[in-house]
Design a protein around this motif. Structure first.
Motif, PDB file in Angstrom:
ATOM      1  N   LEU A  16      72.066  66.412  42.757  1.00 47.45           N
ATOM      2  CA  LEU A  16      71.630  65.170  42.116  1.00 47.45           C
ATOM      3  C   LEU A  16      72.780  64.181  41.946  1.00 47.45           C
ATOM      4  O   LEU A  16      72.571  62.960  42.000  1.00 47.45           O
ATOM      5  CB  LEU A  16      71.003  65.475  40.755  1.00 47.45           C
ATOM      6  N   ARG A  17      73.997  64.673  41.744  1.00 42.89           N
ATOM      7  CA  ARG A  17      75.140  63.786  41.528  1.00 42.89           C
ATOM      8  C   ARG A  17      75.250  62.747  42.633  1.00 42.89           C
ATOM      9  O   ARG A  17      75.679  61.607  42.391  1.00 42.89           O
ATOM     10  CB  ARG A  17      76.434  64.615  41.452  1.00 42.89           C
ATOM     11  N   TYR A  71      68.767  75.185  25.240  1.00 42.20           N
ATOM     12  CA  TYR A  71      69.761  74.115  25.190  1.00 42.20           C
ATOM     13  C   TYR A  71      71.037  74.495  25.934  1.00 42.20           C
ATOM     14  O   TYR A  71      71.686  73.646  26.539  1.00 42.20           O
ATOM     15  CB  TYR A  71      70.090  73.762  23.737  1.00 42.20           C
ATOM     16  N   GLU A  72      71.417  75.753  25.895  1.00 43.34           N
ATOM     17  CA  GLU A  72      72.635  76.185  26.574  1.00 43.34           C
ATOM     18  C   GLU A  72      72.475  76.164  28.091  1.00 43.34           C
ATOM     19  O   GLU A  72      73.464  76.236  28.830  1.00 43.34           O
ATOM     20  CB  GLU A  72      73.026  77.588  26.126  1.00 43.34           C
ATOM     21  N   GLU A  73      71.217  76.043  28.577  1.00 45.36           N
ATOM     22  CA  GLU A  73      70.961  75.960  30.019  1.00 45.36           C
ATOM     23  C   GLU A  73      70.896  74.519  30.520  1.00 45.36           C
ATOM     24  O   GLU A  73      70.892  74.274  31.729  1.00 45.36           O
ATOM     25  CB  GLU A  73      69.640  76.648  30.355  1.00 45.36           C
ATOM     26  N   VAL A  74      70.833  73.573  29.602  1.00 42.63           N
ATOM     27  CA  VAL A  74      70.743  72.165  29.996  1.00 42.63           C
ATOM     28  C   VAL A  74      72.068  71.720  30.601  1.00 42.63           C
ATOM     29  O   VAL A  74      73.140  72.062  30.110  1.00 42.63           O
ATOM     30  CB  VAL A  74      70.400  71.289  28.770  1.00 42.63           C
ATOM     31  N   ASN A  75      71.978  70.971  31.695  1.00 39.41           N
ATOM     32  CA  ASN A  75      73.185  70.348  32.243  1.00 39.41           C
ATOM     33  C   ASN A  75      72.842  68.964  32.777  1.00 39.41           C
ATOM     34  O   ASN A  75      71.676  68.540  32.737  1.00 39.41           O
ATOM     35  CB  ASN A  75      73.847  71.230  33.313  1.00 39.41           C
ATOM     36  N   ALA A  76      73.856  68.272  33.266  1.00 39.35           N
ATOM     37  CA  ALA A  76      73.661  66.895  33.707  1.00 39.35           C
ATOM     38  C   ALA A  76      72.623  66.796  34.822  1.00 39.35           C
ATOM     39  O   ALA A  76      71.869  65.818  34.899  1.00 39.35           O
ATOM     40  CB  ALA A  76      74.994  66.311  34.173  1.00 39.35           C
ATOM     41  N   SER A  77      72.568  67.803  35.682  1.00 36.22           N
ATOM     42  CA  SER A  77      71.655  67.756  36.828  1.00 36.22           C
ATOM     43  C   SER A  77      70.205  68.011  36.459  1.00 36.22           C
ATOM     44  O   SER A  77      69.290  67.437  37.070  1.00 36.22           O
ATOM     45  CB  SER A  77      72.083  68.783  37.885  1.00 36.22           C
ATOM     46  N   ASN A  78      69.954  68.893  35.479  1.00 42.85           N
ATOM     47  CA  ASN A  78      68.558  69.249  35.217  1.00 42.85           C
ATOM     48  C   ASN A  78      67.903  68.451  34.088  1.00 42.85           C
ATOM     49  O   ASN A  78      66.764  68.732  33.722  1.00 42.85           O
ATOM     50  CB  ASN A  78      68.400  70.761  34.998  1.00 42.85           C
ATOM     51  N   LEU A  79      68.611  67.455  33.527  1.00 49.70           N
ATOM     52  CA  LEU A  79      67.938  66.538  32.613  1.00 49.70           C
ATOM     53  C   LEU A  79      66.896  65.752  33.393  1.00 49.70           C
ATOM     54  O   LEU A  79      67.095  65.412  34.564  1.00 49.70           O
ATOM     55  CB  LEU A  79      68.950  65.576  31.979  1.00 49.70           C
ATOM     56  N   VAL A  80      65.775  65.440  32.749  1.00 48.51           N
ATOM     57  CA  VAL A  80      64.659  64.756  33.415  1.00 48.51           C
ATOM     58  C   VAL A  80      64.638  63.286  32.999  1.00 48.51           C
ATOM     59  O   VAL A  80      64.842  62.957  31.833  1.00 48.51           O
ATOM     60  CB  VAL A  80      63.323  65.434  33.057  1.00 48.51           C
ATOM     61  N   LYS A  81      64.377  62.405  33.976  1.00 46.95           N
ATOM     62  CA  LYS A  81      64.286  60.978  33.701  1.00 46.95           C
ATOM     63  C   LYS A  81      62.823  60.591  33.488  1.00 46.95           C
ATOM     64  O   LYS A  81      61.967  60.922  34.297  1.00 46.95           O
ATOM     65  CB  LYS A  81      64.891  60.174  34.853  1.00 46.95           C
ATOM     66  N   VAL A  82      62.558  59.906  32.368  1.00 51.03           N
ATOM     67  CA  VAL A  82      61.187  59.495  32.037  1.00 51.03           C
ATOM     68  C   VAL A  82      61.190  58.014  31.662  1.00 51.03           C
ATOM     69  O   VAL A  82      62.231  57.420  31.394  1.00 51.03           O
ATOM     70  CB  VAL A  82      60.616  60.323  30.857  1.00 51.03           C
ATOM     71  N   ASP A  83      59.971  57.424  31.622  1.00 48.88           N
ATOM     72  CA  ASP A  83      59.858  56.054  31.138  1.00 48.88           C
ATOM     73  C   ASP A  83      59.492  56.070  29.663  1.00 48.88           C
ATOM     74  O   ASP A  83      59.434  57.132  29.033  1.00 48.88           O
ATOM     75  CB  ASP A  83      58.854  55.249  31.974  1.00 48.88           C
TER      76      ASP A  83
END
Length: 261
Positions: A16-17, A71-83
């Motif tokens: 994703l980067r 929360y410990e599994e969240v990273n910059a790549s797997n955050l989701v973009k929403v409106d």
């Protein structure tokens, strides 16, 4: 989403980067760090709750955690973009909890200054939210919020869009909200601002529960002292100059956290 699809999606997102702007990536890294700090300080509720962040330059686009990740599994790549309505903008099977964005979208829409919104269900936070007197001005941490916190009555699980109007009225211009019988919420212009407020609101709640459990009479500073203390906290922020946030990021680095992946 089943586990196989989740793993396929997470694997795809490792690239994703290369597919987002530098500005969006920086926002993703900052928000992911906040999720890891939330886990570090024990302010989680399994896979539930959310921290959302408005993407700079994209007033209607937000980042939020994928439903099903700790929360410990969240990273910059797997955050989701929403409106603003919580509709996903990523071409990806990762999804978000519809209930989670009801609260966030209401405040994001009403408060353009609230770039980051942080919501928790901690034991201490819920315990204080269940008390008629609310947050008591009995500690220096609590005085940070003197006359600077709103209260919102419990209406059930936040699924009803009609509740959004009342939620916005109850938070008003405050950056902290106690959701009665439910939990805590903070917001800020930056991730650091929202995290700092939540950290101290959570600490104030822990202190209150501990002080009450001792059974002794409590000492209440005068209103004049309380107001002066709250103003002191506002005035000292330029001096701090985000040194606290930078120290927290160093903590994550020492823990070899993979939030920036």
């Amino acid at each position: 989403m089943n586990n196989d699809k989740m793993q396929q999606s997470l694997q795809r997102r490792t690239t994703l980067r290369n597919r987002v702007s530098d500005v969006e990536w920086a926002a993703r890294v900052e928000l992911a760090a906040c999720y890891h700090l939330c886990a570090h300080y024990g302010m989680t509720d399994m896979i539930y709750n959310h921290i959302s962040l408005r993407i700079p330059g994209k007033s209607e686009h937000f980042l939020i955690n994928a439903f099903g990740l700790l929360y410990e599994e969240v990273n910059a790549s797997n955050l989701v973009k929403v409106d603003i309505e919580g509709n996903q903008l990523d071409d990806d099977p990762l999804d978000v909890s519809p209930a989670g964005f009801v609260i966030h979208s209401a405040i994001h829409r009403a408060r353009p200054d609230a770039r980051c919104i942080f919501h928790t269900h901690t034991a201490a936070g819920v315990a204080v939210s269940a008390q008629k007197e609310g947050l008591l001005p009995i500690s220096q941490h609590a005085l940070r919020f003197f006359e600077r916190v709103g209260y919102h009555p419990f209406e059930g699980i936040a699924l009803d869009l009609e509740e959004q109007t009342r939620l916005v009225l109850d938070i008003g211009a405050h950056n902290a909200l106690i959701l009665e019988n439910h939990g805590l919420l903070t917001c800020g212009k930056t991730v650091r601002d929202a995290f700092e407020l939540m950290y101290y609101l959570e600490t104030a709640c822990k202190i209150q529960v501990a002080a009450q459990s001792a059974g002794a009479s409590l000492i209440f500073p005068s209103e004049a002292v309380a107001r002066r203390t709250a103003k002191q906290f506002e005035d000292i922020d330029p001096f701090i100059d985000e040194r606290d946030w930078k120290a927290l990021l160093r903590l994550l680095e020492r823990r070899q956290s993979k939030y920036a992946a």
